[in-house]
Enzyme design. Structure first.
Site, PDB file in Angstrom:
ATOM      1  N   HIS A 103       0.983  -0.878   0.425  1.00  0.00           N
ATOM      2  CA  HIS A 103       0.212   0.126   0.006  1.00  0.00           C
ATOM      3  C   HIS A 103       0.888   1.272  -0.071  1.00  0.00           C
ATOM      4  CE1 HIS A 103      -3.065   2.803   2.362  1.00  0.00           C
ATOM      5  NE2 HIS A 103      -2.260   2.927   0.934  1.00  0.00           N
ATOM      6  N   HIS A 122      -2.065   0.867   7.940  1.00  0.00           N
ATOM      7  CA  HIS A 122      -3.371   0.800   7.093  1.00  0.00           C
ATOM      8  C   HIS A 122      -4.599  -0.276   7.942  1.00  0.00           C
ATOM      9  CE1 HIS A 122      -1.265   3.811   5.067  1.00  0.00           C
ATOM     10  NE2 HIS A 122      -2.477   5.049   6.186  1.00  0.00           N
TER      11      HIS A 122
HETATM   12 FE1  FES Z   1       0.341  -0.900   4.870  1.00  0.00          FE
HETATM   13 FE2  FES Z   1      -1.048   1.121   4.178  1.00  0.00          FE
HETATM   14  S1  FES Z   1       1.399   1.489   3.641  1.00  0.00           S
HETATM   15  S2  FES Z   1      -1.831  -0.630   4.672  1.00  0.00           S
END
Ligand code: FES
Length: 173
Positions: A103, A122
């Site tokens: 992500h 997140h």
């Molecule tokens: Fe891992 Fe956003 S950086 S869920």
């Protein structure tokens, strides 16, 4: 049955028209497909064959920190204790993953209880027993799994990667 034939005729004419469109569409697709086919080829590269460890260095469910294909790409090497997808070694249970969250690149931590990799950023979660498949969260791809080879001395080599490592525009070093 006459009515029926008329309907069949209408259907045939519409089919012909549809067919013409389909041919035009196919021609257009032919024009644009060359660059589309070229991009996956560009994303391929010859990863280096890096020795990560020896089978004897690993204990079940105790991840070892690694870097692959270079120092900017941290990962873990893990013996799961049962054969899994992409598992290498005599028991088919050794896997390796990037620990950069797909992500936004936070560092994942390994949860030995459910054998998942977890993001403190997140909260995306990835299953270490199923090829890094995302269990939950914001990431839009599975966790990159490193391709492993184990030689007859038990040395474990990483030789490739299943998905794009976070922060890299392509799978080119
Ligand atoms: Fe891992 Fe956003 S950086 S869920």
């Amino acid at each position: 049955s006459k009515k029926c034939n008329r309907l069949v005729d209408v259907g045939r004419r519409q089919f012909m028209r549809g067919g013409a469109f389909a041919v035009a569409g196919a021609a257009a697709a032919t024009v644009t497909s060359a660059p589309a086919q070229a991009s996956p080829a560009n994303a391929q590269l010859d990863y280096p064959s890096n020795r990560l460890a020896n089978v004897a260095d690993l204990a079940v469910n105790e991840p070892m920190d690694i870097e692959y294909p270079d120092a900017d790409s941290p990962g873990i090497l893990l013996k799961l204790g049962q054969a899994v997808e992409g598992g290498a070694g005599p028991d088919g249970d050794i896997v390796a993953y990037s620990v950069l969250c797909p992500h936004k690149g936070w560092y994942l931590t390994y949860n030995a209880e459910d054998r998942s990799l977890n993001c403190p950023g997140h909260f995306s979660r990835f299953d270490a027993e199923v090829g890094g498949q995302q269990i939950w969260g914001h990431a839009t791809q599975n966790l990159p799994q490193f391709t492993l080879r184990v030689d007859d001395k038990g040395d474990i080599y990483a030789e490739g990667c299943s998905d794009l490592i976070f922060g890299r525009p392509s799978n080119v070093l």
